[in-house]
Design a protein around this motif. Structure first.
Motif, PDB file in Angstrom:
ATOM      1  N   ALA A   1      -8.850  -2.040   7.603  1.00 50.71           N
ATOM      2  CA  ALA A   1     -10.514  -1.252   7.357  1.00 50.71           C
ATOM      3  C   ALA A   1     -10.605   0.196   6.855  1.00 50.71           C
ATOM      4  O   ALA A   1     -10.968   0.730   6.087  1.00 50.71           O
ATOM      5  CB  ALA A   1     -11.031  -2.375   9.055  1.00 50.71           C
ATOM      6  N   LEU A   2      -8.950   0.473   7.537  1.00 46.13           N
ATOM      7  CA  LEU A   2      -9.407   2.343   7.299  1.00 46.13           C
ATOM      8  C   LEU A   2      -8.620   2.431   5.802  1.00 46.13           C
ATOM      9  O   LEU A   2      -8.922   3.817   5.142  1.00 46.13           O
ATOM     10  CB  LEU A   2      -8.477   2.639   8.518  1.00 46.13           C
ATOM     11  CG  LEU A   2      -8.786   2.694   9.675  1.00 46.13           C
ATOM     12  CD1 LEU A   2      -8.035   2.356  11.296  1.00 46.13           C
ATOM     13  CD2 LEU A   2     -10.329   3.556   9.975  1.00 46.13           C
ATOM     14  N   MET A   3      -7.748   1.676   6.165  1.00 44.01           N
ATOM     15  CA  MET A   3      -6.863   1.924   4.300  1.00 44.01           C
ATOM     16  C   MET A   3      -7.570   1.602   3.478  1.00 44.01           C
ATOM     17  O   MET A   3      -7.361   2.960   2.729  1.00 44.01           O
ATOM     18  CB  MET A   3      -6.142   0.780   3.862  1.00 44.01           C
ATOM     19  CG  MET A   3      -4.555   1.174   4.863  1.00 44.01           C
ATOM     20  SD  MET A   3      -3.472  -0.159   5.633  1.00 44.01           S
ATOM     21  CE  MET A   3      -3.025  -1.012   4.257  1.00 44.01           C
ATOM     22  N   VAL A   4      -8.758   0.801   3.434  1.00 42.56           N
ATOM     23  CA  VAL A   4     -10.186   0.961   2.091  1.00 42.56           C
ATOM     24  C   VAL A   4     -10.527   1.877   2.052  1.00 42.56           C
ATOM     25  O   VAL A   4     -10.938   2.039   1.199  1.00 42.56           O
ATOM     26  CB  VAL A   4     -10.812  -0.472   2.089  1.00 42.56           C
ATOM     27  CG1 VAL A   4      -9.329  -1.893   2.036  1.00 42.56           C
ATOM     28  CG2 VAL A   4     -11.382   0.367   3.530  1.00 42.56           C
ATOM     29  N   PHE A   5     -10.088   3.090   3.368  1.00 44.99           N
ATOM     30  CA  PHE A   5     -11.362   4.464   2.725  1.00 44.99           C
ATOM     31  C   PHE A   5      -9.595   5.226   2.973  1.00 44.99           C
ATOM     32  O   PHE A   5     -10.358   6.505   3.387  1.00 44.99           O
ATOM     33  CB  PHE A   5     -12.431   4.383   4.133  1.00 44.99           C
ATOM     34  CG  PHE A   5     -13.211   4.099   4.065  1.00 44.99           C
ATOM     35  CD1 PHE A   5     -14.065   4.210   3.032  1.00 44.99           C
ATOM     36  CD2 PHE A   5     -12.962   2.748   4.909  1.00 44.99           C
ATOM     37  CE1 PHE A   5     -15.019   2.929   2.870  1.00 44.99           C
ATOM     38  CE2 PHE A   5     -14.792   2.035   4.906  1.00 44.99           C
ATOM     39  CZ  PHE A   5     -15.163   2.012   4.162  1.00 44.99           C
TER      40      PHE A   5
ATOM     41  N   ILE B   1     -12.735  -5.211   2.487  1.00 50.53           N
ATOM     42  CA  ILE B   1     -12.884  -4.850   1.081  1.00 50.53           C
ATOM     43  C   ILE B   1     -14.114  -3.860   1.231  1.00 50.53           C
ATOM     44  O   ILE B   1     -14.737  -3.745   1.993  1.00 50.53           O
ATOM     45  CB  ILE B   1     -13.624  -5.904   0.462  1.00 50.53           C
ATOM     46  CG1 ILE B   1     -12.375  -6.944   0.628  1.00 50.53           C
ATOM     47  CG2 ILE B   1     -14.111  -5.621  -1.179  1.00 50.53           C
ATOM     48  CD1 ILE B   1     -13.613  -8.193  -0.367  1.00 50.53           C
ATOM     49  N   ALA B   2     -13.083  -2.337   0.019  1.00 49.36           N
ATOM     50  CA  ALA B   2     -14.482  -1.506  -0.262  1.00 49.36           C
ATOM     51  C   ALA B   2     -14.624  -1.592  -1.470  1.00 49.36           C
ATOM     52  O   ALA B   2     -13.897  -1.518  -1.897  1.00 49.36           O
ATOM     53  CB  ALA B   2     -14.196   0.135   0.055  1.00 49.36           C
ATOM     54  N   LEU B   3     -16.192  -1.659  -2.214  1.00 48.88           N
ATOM     55  CA  LEU B   3     -16.140  -1.814  -3.464  1.00 48.88           C
ATOM     56  C   LEU B   3     -17.270  -1.046  -3.858  1.00 48.88           C
ATOM     57  O   LEU B   3     -18.344  -0.869  -2.959  1.00 48.88           O
ATOM     58  CB  LEU B   3     -16.087  -3.209  -4.328  1.00 48.88           C
ATOM     59  CG  LEU B   3     -17.646  -4.319  -3.945  1.00 48.88           C
ATOM     60  CD1 LEU B   3     -18.685  -4.057  -3.998  1.00 48.88           C
ATOM     61  CD2 LEU B   3     -17.065  -5.600  -4.114  1.00 48.88           C
ATOM     62  N   LYS B   4     -17.127  -0.878  -5.382  1.00 50.52           N
ATOM     63  CA  LYS B   4     -18.873   0.283  -6.342  1.00 50.52           C
ATOM     64  C   LYS B   4     -19.000  -0.455  -7.029  1.00 50.52           C
ATOM     65  O   LYS B   4     -18.544  -1.144  -8.107  1.00 50.52           O
ATOM     66  CB  LYS B   4     -17.900   1.299  -7.188  1.00 50.52           C
ATOM     67  CG  LYS B   4     -18.173   2.303  -5.151  1.00 50.52           C
ATOM     68  CD  LYS B   4     -17.887   3.260  -5.860  1.00 50.52           C
ATOM     69  CE  LYS B   4     -17.438   4.716  -4.790  1.00 50.52           C
ATOM     70  NZ  LYS B   4     -17.005   6.242  -5.388  1.00 50.52           N
TER      71      LYS B   4
ATOM     72  N   ASP C   1     -15.532  -0.132  -8.868  1.00 49.97           N
ATOM     73  CA  ASP C   1     -13.777   0.745  -8.100  1.00 49.97           C
ATOM     74  C   ASP C   1     -13.603  -0.624  -7.031  1.00 49.97           C
ATOM     75  O   ASP C   1     -14.609  -1.113  -6.332  1.00 49.97           O
ATOM     76  CB  ASP C   1     -14.294   1.356  -7.674  1.00 49.97           C
ATOM     77  CG  ASP C   1     -12.298   2.129  -7.091  1.00 49.97           C
ATOM     78  OD1 ASP C   1     -11.382   2.009  -7.495  1.00 49.97           O
ATOM     79  OD2 ASP C   1     -12.896   3.632  -7.039  1.00 49.97           O
ATOM     80  N   ILE C   2     -12.864  -0.828  -6.873  1.00 52.21           N
ATOM     81  CA  ILE C   2     -12.009  -1.618  -5.539  1.00 52.21           C
ATOM     82  C   ILE C   2     -11.180  -1.660  -4.561  1.00 52.21           C
ATOM     83  O   ILE C   2     -10.434  -1.133  -5.081  1.00 52.21           O
ATOM     84  CB  ILE C   2     -12.702  -3.225  -5.987  1.00 52.21           C
ATOM     85  CG1 ILE C   2     -12.453  -4.181  -5.097  1.00 52.21           C
ATOM     86  CG2 ILE C   2     -11.565  -3.570  -7.214  1.00 52.21           C
ATOM     87  CD1 ILE C   2     -12.983  -5.969  -5.368  1.00 52.21           C
ATOM     88  N   ARG C   3     -11.487  -2.277  -3.535  1.00 48.80           N
ATOM     89  CA  ARG C   3     -10.341  -1.426  -2.905  1.00 48.80           C
ATOM     90  C   ARG C   3     -10.188  -2.804  -1.582  1.00 48.80           C
ATOM     91  O   ARG C   3     -11.415  -3.054  -1.094  1.00 48.80           O
ATOM     92  CB  ARG C   3     -10.071   0.040  -2.159  1.00 48.80           C
ATOM     93  CG  ARG C   3     -10.038   1.540  -2.709  1.00 48.80           C
ATOM     94  CD  ARG C   3      -9.404   2.071  -1.864  1.00 48.80           C
ATOM     95  NE  ARG C   3      -9.996   3.274  -2.843  1.00 48.80           N
ATOM     96  CZ  ARG C   3     -10.632   4.272  -2.440  1.00 48.80           C
ATOM     97  NH1 ARG C   3     -11.377   4.656  -0.846  1.00 48.80           N
ATOM     98  NH2 ARG C   3     -10.963   5.425  -2.777  1.00 48.80           N
ATOM     99  N   VAL C   4      -8.548  -3.266  -1.327  1.00 53.12           N
ATOM    100  CA  VAL C   4      -8.902  -4.926  -1.099  1.00 53.12           C
ATOM    101  C   VAL C   4      -7.223  -4.496   0.058  1.00 53.12           C
ATOM    102  O   VAL C   4      -6.033  -4.124  -0.767  1.00 53.12           O
ATOM    103  CB  VAL C   4      -8.813  -5.737  -1.571  1.00 53.12           C
ATOM    104  CG1 VAL C   4      -8.298  -7.561  -0.877  1.00 53.12           C
ATOM    105  CG2 VAL C   4      -9.505  -6.099  -2.643  1.00 53.12           C
TER     106      VAL C   4
END
Ligand SMILES: Cc1cc2nc3c(=O)[nH]c(=O)nc-3n(C[C@H](O)[C@H](O)[C@H](O)COP(=O)(O)OP(=O)(O)OC[C@H]3O[C@@H](n4cnc5c(N)ncnc54)[C@H](O)[C@@H]3O)c2cc1C
Ligand code: SF4
Length: 323
Positions: free
Chosen positions: A167-171, A241-244, A252-255
């Protein structure tokens, strides 16, 4: 469980005193909430002669908004404090959701961010009492010579199972580390090795003091985990997951994953997902080569792979639709 062995407890008031206390005592170990470490002590897995209790180090207990829009989270912040923090809950829901799902309420009252990021890896042949492990001739990770999960291999495949790291890594989290050689920082994703027996790239005596995350503005994020006991359990698999979103596309997406490999995995090769309309199958198609659970838990690797893919599919769809 064993009786507690004898040990000395040192209670520093500053980071500098903590690092000095570690250096001054042979066989020392930092302890924060103790919810991971004390279990291993009671199981006879580790028997440090000195515990450096960092619970009284005030300078690592704050959550501070940064001028550039990010947030600095002290390593001594408890998981309850993190989950309840207004800015974290509003701008970084993945982090609040992950913190809220660690262990049980009493653990989260004392368990810390630093302890969660540095917790030991887990395996069904390792997280056992002394009498159980000795009757199995121990294993490569602790006192033994053979890995019972992969007997012909020469490394340990115990799984990293901390909920916060993905959860921290996606930021784009960075960690701040203090040690005998001074202060340094590095991306959280680079703090881990792919080796269950030596999964942390921390030098002897180094202590995590803070995690710094980038601005969550414009990102939609969440965390999902599967566990056997919903009220208190490590993840069989967990995904952040963090996405735009821009129209029917992702901009953008980070998983990132936990519970599957010996380190928290930041999913690579996601750039292709930004080309056309959002395709959740193309996202889950990236998993098999990167998410590689081993038979180190009671649940078979194939099942954990499917769980990871299904969690990812459901969470990505939800976040995309809500954006
Ligand atoms: C029944 C049970 C269920 C659990 N379920 C979960 C779960 O679902 N998800 C999960 O993520 N965890 C779970 N845990 C593990 C644990 O409770 C959490 O990971 C917790 O956040 C650990 O934090 P702590 O402060 O108690 O760590 P501690 O036990 O104090 O420390 C853990 C390790 O980190 C090191 N350490 C601590 N702080 C620092 C620091 N600042 N710098 C360097 N090293 C440090 C210690 O030396 C130790 O090796 C569970 C534990 C139990 C007993
Ligand atoms: S993966 Fe192998 S070496 Fe590692 S803890 Fe399990 S049995 Fe031991």
């Amino acid at each position: 469980m064993e009786y507690l062995p004898d040990f000395k407890v040192v209670r520093p008031a500053t980071v500098q005193q903590a690092v000095a206390a570690y250096a001054a005592h042979a066989d020392a170990r930092y302890i924060a909430g103790g919810t991971d470490l004390m279990v291993n002590v009671r199981r006879g897995i580790v028997a440090p002669q000195t515990l450096i209790d960092i619970g009284g180090v005030a300078e690592i207990t704050a959550i501070d908004a940064q001028q550039n829009g990010g947030v600095r989270i002290g390593a001594g912040v408890t998981l309850n404090e993190l989950a309840a923090h207004g800015l974290i809950a509003k701008e970084y829901p993945a982090i609040a959701e992950a913190a809220r799902q660690v262990a049980a309420p009493t653990h989260r009252q004392v368990a810390t961010v630093g302890g969660n990021l540095c917790l030991d890896t887990r395996c069904l042949y390792y997280n056992q009492s002394e009498w159980w492990r000795v009757s199995n001739n121990y294993c490569l990770k602790n006192k033994g010579e053979v890995c019972h999960v992969a007997p012909s291999g020469s490394r340990c495949f115990a799984a990293f199972s901390g909920d916060l790291a993905p959860a921290l890594m996606v930021f784009d989290a960075e960690v701040e580390i203090s040690g005998p050689n001074g202060v340094r920082s590095l991306p959280l994703s680079e703090m881990y090795n792919d080796d269950g027996a030596a999964h942390l790239k921390l030098e002897k005596g180094e202590m995590l003091t803070a995690v710094i995350i980038k601005s969550g503005d414009g990102w939609r994020s969440g965390y999902a985990k599967a566990r056997v006991r919903g009220s208190i359990d490590f993840p069989l698999a967990g995904v952040a997951i963090a996405l735009k979103r821009q129209g029917d596309r992702l901009s953008d997406i980070r998983v990132a994953f936990t519970g599957t490999n010996s380190y928290p995995v930041m999913l690579r090769k996601t750039e292709g997902l930004l080309q056309g309309p959002f395709d959740v199958d193309a996202l889950t198609a990236l998993l098999p080569k990167q998410i590689t659970p081993m038979p180190s838990t009671f649940y078979p690797p194939g099942y954990r792979r499917k769980v990871a893919a299904n969690l990812t599919r459901a969470l990505a769809r939800r976040l995309f639709e809500e954006s």
